[in-house]
Scaffold this motif. Structure first.
Motif, mmCIF file in Angstrom:
data_model
loop_
_atom_site.group_PDB
_atom_site.id
_atom_site.type_symbol
_atom_site.label_atom_id
_atom_site.label_comp_id
_atom_site.label_asym_id
_atom_site.label_seq_id
_atom_site.Cartn_x
_atom_site.Cartn_y
_atom_site.Cartn_z
ATOM 1 N N ALA A 225 2.813 1.625 -3.369
ATOM 2 C CA ALA A 225 1.886 2.069 -4.427
ATOM 3 C C ALA A 225 1.534 3.540 -4.253
ATOM 4 C CB ALA A 225 0.618 1.212 -4.412
ATOM 5 N N ALA A 226 1.272 3.962 -3.032
ATOM 6 C CA ALA A 226 0.901 5.361 -2.786
ATOM 7 C C ALA A 226 2.043 6.301 -3.158
ATOM 8 C CB ALA A 226 0.514 5.558 -1.319
ATOM 9 N N ASP B 97 -4.185 -1.045 -7.815
ATOM 10 C CA ASP B 97 -2.857 -0.445 -7.631
ATOM 11 C C ASP B 97 -2.078 -1.167 -6.540
ATOM 12 O OD1 ASP B 97 -3.315 1.581 -9.543
ATOM 13 O OD2 ASP B 97 -4.305 2.839 -8.032
ATOM 14 N N ILE B 98 -2.760 -1.467 -5.449
ATOM 15 C CA ILE B 98 -2.112 -2.149 -4.324
ATOM 16 C C ILE B 98 -1.719 -3.565 -4.724
ATOM 17 C CG2 ILE B 98 -2.430 -2.977 -1.954
ATOM 18 C CD1 ILE B 98 -4.434 -0.583 -1.649
ATOM 19 N N HIS C 253 2.602 6.407 -6.977
ATOM 20 C CA HIS C 253 1.584 7.191 -7.674
ATOM 21 C C HIS C 253 1.449 8.601 -7.099
ATOM 22 C CE1 HIS C 253 0.267 3.854 -10.108
ATOM 23 N NE2 HIS C 253 0.190 3.098 -9.033
ATOM 24 N N ARG D 145 0.841 -1.206 0.000
ATOM 25 C CA ARG D 145 0.000 0.000 0.000
ATOM 26 C C ARG D 145 0.877 1.258 0.000
ATOM 27 N NH1 ARG D 145 -5.045 1.051 1.068
ATOM 28 N NH2 ARG D 145 -5.530 -1.040 1.766
ATOM 29 N N SER E 99 -6.431 6.992 -1.320
ATOM 30 C CA SER E 99 -6.886 7.273 -2.688
ATOM 31 C C SER E 99 -6.614 6.137 -3.661
ATOM 32 C CB SER E 99 -6.186 8.533 -3.221
ATOM 33 O OG SER E 99 -6.439 9.624 -2.386
ATOM 34 N N LEU E 100 -5.912 5.130 -3.203
ATOM 35 C CA LEU E 100 -5.525 4.024 -4.086
ATOM 36 C C LEU E 100 -6.677 3.067 -4.343
ATOM 37 C CD1 LEU E 100 -2.121 3.044 -2.506
ATOM 38 C CD2 LEU E 100 -2.451 4.104 -4.728
ATOM 39 N N TYR F 125 3.603 11.180 0.452
ATOM 40 C CA TYR F 125 2.356 11.412 -0.262
ATOM 41 C C TYR F 125 2.129 12.889 -0.532
ATOM 42 C CZ TYR F 125 2.137 7.231 2.529
ATOM 43 O OH TYR F 125 2.452 6.069 3.167
ATOM 44 N N PRO G 267 -2.508 6.850 0.610
ATOM 45 C CA PRO G 267 -2.922 5.442 0.584
ATOM 46 C C PRO G 267 -4.439 5.276 0.478
ATOM 47 C CG PRO G 267 -1.286 5.792 2.289
ATOM 48 C CD PRO G 267 -1.665 7.149 1.764
ATOM 49 N N THR H 278 0.262 9.746 -4.243
ATOM 50 C CA THR H 278 -1.079 9.996 -3.724
ATOM 51 C C THR H 278 -1.158 9.428 -2.321
ATOM 52 O OG1 THR H 278 -3.421 9.804 -4.255
ATOM 53 C CG2 THR H 278 -2.070 7.867 -4.677
ATOM 54 N N ARG I 217 -4.256 12.371 -7.924
ATOM 55 C CA ARG I 217 -3.573 11.479 -8.864
ATOM 56 C C ARG I 217 -3.823 11.943 -10.293
ATOM 57 N NH1 ARG I 217 -4.399 5.061 -8.813
ATOM 58 N NH2 ARG I 217 -2.852 4.580 -10.365
#
Length: 153
Positions: free
Chosen positions: A74-75, A89-90, A78, A71, A84-85, A145, A82, A80, A150
């Motif tokens: 990925a955040a 994506d995760i 991207h 998580r 908003s994912l 973040y 966590p 952004t 995004r």
């Protein structure tokens, strides 16, 4: 047209060979020296995901669940939060970590895994890798973040 099929384990071996073991040896053939060469350290740090992963583990200063690491990676990847994912994506981040980055870092004795938790080892190799990371202009690779939505970059 010829089609070749390759297994995930073969793909992992290719990744390990091309990224860190460019001299042609496999991790299981030759025991690692305690010392990590600077070029080897920078090859490991050549992946944005690995830089983020390592930074998150350093920041946490303890083990972290694989899912939480996925998580966070990925955040940050991207840029952004966590929250908003999407699950996709995760999941993609988790697959990259589980199939490429965790095995490589485990083989190099930088991380340890037990069940679903990942933590940094207490080793000279880990220290040498983190020293090399500190030399990078943008360590950690991705800033924490961003408040930007995004795709607005």
């Amino acid at each position: 047209m010829t089609v070749f099929f390759i297994s995930v384990s073969e793909l992992r071996d290719i990744e390990v060979n091309t990224e860190v073991f460019s001299h042609g040896s496999f991790p299981n053939e030759t025991p690692f020296s305690v010392e990590m060469k600077e070029t080897e350290a920078f090859r490991v740090l050549g992946s944005a995901d690995r830089q983020i992963l390592l930074h998150e583990l350093v920041r946490a200063d303890e083990g972290m669940a694989e899912e939480e690491l996925a998580r966070r990676v990925a955040a940050r990847r991207h840029r952004t939060s966590p929250d908003s994912l999407g699950e996709e994506d995760i999941e993609r981040a988790h697959i990259r970590l589980a199939h490429f980055h965790f095995p490589l870092l485990r083989d190099l004795r930088i991380i340890e895994q037990n069940e679903d938790e990942v933590c940094l080892t207490e080793s000279e190799r880990r220290d040498q890798l983190l020293e090399a990371a500190a030399e990078l202009d943008e360590w950690p690779y991705a800033l924490p973040y961003s408040s930007r939505p995004r795709g607005s970059e």
